[in-house]
Design a protein around this motif. Sequence first.
Motif, PDB file in Angstrom:
ATOM      1  N   LEU A 220       0.849  -1.196   0.000  1.00 59.75           N
ATOM      2  CA  LEU A 220       0.000   0.000   0.000  1.00 59.75           C
ATOM      3  C   LEU A 220       0.874   1.232   0.000  1.00 59.75           C
ATOM      4  CD1 LEU A 220      -2.942  -0.173   2.586  1.00 59.75           C
ATOM      5  CD2 LEU A 220      -3.129  -0.003   0.101  1.00 59.75           C
ATOM      6  N   ASN A 221       0.723   2.052  -1.040  1.00 57.36           N
ATOM      7  CA  ASN A 221       1.392   3.357  -1.031  1.00 57.36           C
ATOM      8  C   ASN A 221       0.351   4.403  -1.461  1.00 57.36           C
ATOM      9  OD1 ASN A 221       1.100   2.865  -3.716  1.00 57.36           O
ATOM     10  ND2 ASN A 221       3.276   2.976  -4.239  1.00 57.36           N
ATOM     11  N   LEU A 222       0.760   5.653  -1.540  1.00 60.74           N
ATOM     12  CA  LEU A 222      -0.227   6.699  -1.819  1.00 60.74           C
ATOM     13  C   LEU A 222      -0.852   6.554  -3.202  1.00 60.74           C
ATOM     14  CD1 LEU A 222       0.743  10.109  -0.280  1.00 60.74           C
ATOM     15  CD2 LEU A 222      -0.604   8.229   0.622  1.00 60.74           C
ATOM     16  N   ASP A 223      -0.056   6.111  -4.182  1.00 62.07           N
ATOM     17  CA  ASP A 223      -0.606   5.917  -5.523  1.00 62.07           C
ATOM     18  C   ASP A 223      -1.760   4.922  -5.488  1.00 62.07           C
ATOM     19  OD1 ASP A 223       1.022   7.663  -6.726  1.00 62.07           O
ATOM     20  OD2 ASP A 223       2.417   6.182  -7.584  1.00 62.07           O
ATOM     21  N   LEU A 224      -1.527   3.815  -4.805  1.00 64.35           N
ATOM     22  CA  LEU A 224      -2.577   2.793  -4.723  1.00 64.35           C
ATOM     23  C   LEU A 224      -3.796   3.319  -3.956  1.00 64.35           C
ATOM     24  CD1 LEU A 224      -3.636  -0.034  -5.285  1.00 64.35           C
ATOM     25  CD2 LEU A 224      -2.210  -0.920  -3.442  1.00 64.35           C
ATOM     26  N   LEU A 225      -3.550   4.078  -2.895  1.00 67.67           N
ATOM     27  CA  LEU A 225      -4.682   4.657  -2.154  1.00 67.67           C
ATOM     28  C   LEU A 225      -5.510   5.567  -3.059  1.00 67.67           C
ATOM     29  CD1 LEU A 225      -3.333   5.690   1.392  1.00 67.67           C
ATOM     30  CD2 LEU A 225      -4.350   3.549   0.652  1.00 67.67           C
ATOM     31  N   GLN A 226      -4.810   6.404  -3.839  1.00 62.64           N
ATOM     32  CA  GLN A 226      -5.521   7.330  -4.746  1.00 62.64           C
ATOM     33  C   GLN A 226      -6.359   6.537  -5.747  1.00 62.64           C
ATOM     34  OE1 GLN A 226      -5.362  10.536  -4.377  1.00 62.64           O
ATOM     35  NE2 GLN A 226      -3.338  11.161  -3.630  1.00 62.64           N
ATOM     36  N   GLN A 227      -5.780   5.467  -6.287  1.00 62.72           N
ATOM     37  CA  GLN A 227      -6.503   4.637  -7.260  1.00 62.72           C
ATOM     38  C   GLN A 227      -7.743   4.014  -6.638  1.00 62.72           C
ATOM     39  OE1 GLN A 227      -4.045   1.561  -9.029  1.00 62.72           O
ATOM     40  NE2 GLN A 227      -2.467   3.076  -9.505  1.00 62.72           N
ATOM     41  N   LEU A 228      -7.572   3.436  -5.450  1.00 63.04           N
ATOM     42  CA  LEU A 228      -8.706   2.777  -4.782  1.00 63.04           C
ATOM     43  C   LEU A 228      -9.793   3.795  -4.467  1.00 63.04           C
ATOM     44  CD1 LEU A 228      -6.653   0.439  -2.427  1.00 63.04           C
ATOM     45  CD2 LEU A 228      -8.128  -0.320  -4.310  1.00 63.04           C
ATOM     46  N   HIS A 229      -9.362   4.988  -4.088  1.00 65.16           N
ATOM     47  CA  HIS A 229     -10.302   6.065  -3.768  1.00 65.16           C
ATOM     48  C   HIS A 229     -11.106   6.454  -5.015  1.00 65.16           C
ATOM     49  CE1 HIS A 229     -11.074  10.509  -3.007  1.00 65.16           C
ATOM     50  NE2 HIS A 229     -11.790   9.890  -2.097  1.00 65.16           N
ATOM     51  N   GLN A 230     -10.417   6.701  -6.122  1.00 69.61           N
ATOM     52  CA  GLN A 230     -11.088   7.100  -7.368  1.00 69.61           C
ATOM     53  C   GLN A 230     -12.024   6.005  -7.868  1.00 69.61           C
ATOM     54  OE1 GLN A 230     -11.347  10.078  -8.680  1.00 69.61           O
ATOM     55  NE2 GLN A 230     -10.127  10.678  -6.918  1.00 69.61           N
ATOM     56  N   GLN A 231     -11.512   4.775  -7.817  1.00 68.67           N
ATOM     57  CA  GLN A 231     -12.287   3.621  -8.267  1.00 68.67           C
ATOM     58  C   GLN A 231     -13.600   3.515  -7.489  1.00 68.67           C
ATOM     59  OE1 GLN A 231      -9.310   0.477  -8.592  1.00 68.67           O
ATOM     60  NE2 GLN A 231     -10.941  -0.924  -7.931  1.00 68.67           N
ATOM     61  N   SER A 232     -13.489   3.673  -6.186  1.00 64.94           N
ATOM     62  CA  SER A 232     -14.680   3.499  -5.358  1.00 64.94           C
ATOM     63  C   SER A 232     -15.677   4.636  -5.593  1.00 64.94           C
ATOM     64  CB  SER A 232     -14.248   3.367  -3.905  1.00 64.94           C
ATOM     65  OG  SER A 232     -15.028   4.137  -3.095  1.00 64.94           O
ATOM     66  N   LEU A 233     -15.188   5.861  -5.842  1.00 63.79           N
ATOM     67  CA  LEU A 233     -16.102   6.965  -6.161  1.00 63.79           C
ATOM     68  C   LEU A 233     -16.783   6.733  -7.498  1.00 63.79           C
ATOM     69  CD1 LEU A 233     -14.083  10.114  -5.012  1.00 63.79           C
ATOM     70  CD2 LEU A 233     -15.900   8.917  -3.798  1.00 63.79           C
ATOM     71  N   ALA A 234     -16.011   6.198  -8.462  1.00 58.69           N
ATOM     72  CA  ALA A 234     -16.576   5.950  -9.800  1.00 58.69           C
ATOM     73  C   ALA A 234     -17.665   4.868  -9.716  1.00 58.69           C
ATOM     74  CB  ALA A 234     -15.472   5.509 -10.745  1.00 58.69           C
ATOM     75  N   GLU A 235     -17.434   3.861  -8.864  1.00 62.04           N
ATOM     76  CA  GLU A 235     -18.425   2.787  -8.717  1.00 62.04           C
ATOM     77  C   GLU A 235     -19.693   3.280  -8.044  1.00 62.04           C
ATOM     78  OE1 GLU A 235     -16.289  -0.308  -6.683  1.00 62.04           O
ATOM     79  OE2 GLU A 235     -15.108  -0.734  -8.501  1.00 62.04           O
ATOM     80  N   ALA A 236     -19.543   4.320  -7.221  1.00 60.16           N
ATOM     81  CA  ALA A 236     -20.691   4.819  -6.443  1.00 60.16           C
ATOM     82  C   ALA A 236     -21.692   5.581  -7.318  1.00 60.16           C
ATOM     83  CB  ALA A 236     -20.195   5.711  -5.303  1.00 60.16           C
ATOM     84  N   VAL A 237     -21.220   6.108  -8.503  1.00 57.29           N
ATOM     85  CA  VAL A 237     -22.167   6.913  -9.318  1.00 57.29           C
ATOM     86  C   VAL A 237     -22.991   6.054 -10.286  1.00 57.29           C
ATOM     87  CG1 VAL A 237     -21.075   9.185  -9.184  1.00 57.29           C
ATOM     88  CG2 VAL A 237     -20.283   7.536 -10.920  1.00 57.29           C
TER      89      VAL A 237
END
Length: 258
Positions: free
Chosen positions: A241-258
Amino acid sequence: MTELKALIFDVDGTLADTEKDGHRVAFNLAFQQAGLDWDWSVDLYGQLLKVTGGKERMRYYLDQFNQAFIRPQNLDQFIADLHKSKTAIYTQLLSEGSIPLRPGVLRLIQEARTAGLRLAIATTTTPANVSALLQHAMDADAENWFEVIAAGDIVPDKKPAADIYFYALEKLGLPAEQCLAFEDSHNGILSSVGAGLTTIITINDYTREHDFSGAAIVLDQMGEPDQPFKVLQGSASNTYLNLDLLQQLHQQSLAEAV
Ligand code: XBP
Ligand code: MG
């Protein structure tokens, strides 16, 4: 794009493996000191973890596993006193440096600080326990790294209720969409997801069979460059886990929510 602004960490089981060799041991020593014959084995403690909060856990133990115990008149006070001595023993154990942080925790937190991400804690454990762990296992100054430390009886309903995460979000002044939560248990994810937070799970021996529906990813640990994590649910573009992966997981989860 909704920017990631803050990371909110659970403590027990997530930052450090505190339950089996920390809290459990401290409960048993407190029982001994009080002249009680209660003994919480590793197995029994796993069952007792169903209930968060040490005082609530002792009451659950009496209700479900020790009905023969003759209760004192003021059971609330009796439990509160036992819990006070358990906290003293537990913080003493931590001050002896007996419980380290889990792999990757310090590295990730340092990376987040360098990048200017805000940090918070949302836990059911007693505030003194959080201070002791941060001070002795993380850094002498680590308490100051966290803008909000939401802990213990600060909210009336502990996890799985979402109250502690709502409290942390309110203190941060951020919406859930700008934060990520880190948890290790079913009760933990019910609480974080209940507050609308994208949640990253790192399991431990007590929680590996838990239901983590709704997690952005489930890992066996945060991992290090030379100590890769195992992905148990979801997928990852990196081996730790690094910041890049956190950013990706964050974006992915927001995209799935819409
Ligand atoms: C942690 C807890 C705590 C600790 C004991 O759960 O349930 O009760 O086990 O601490 P989580 P106290 O990681 O989900 O926050 O005795 O201070 O309550
Ligand atoms: Mg936990």
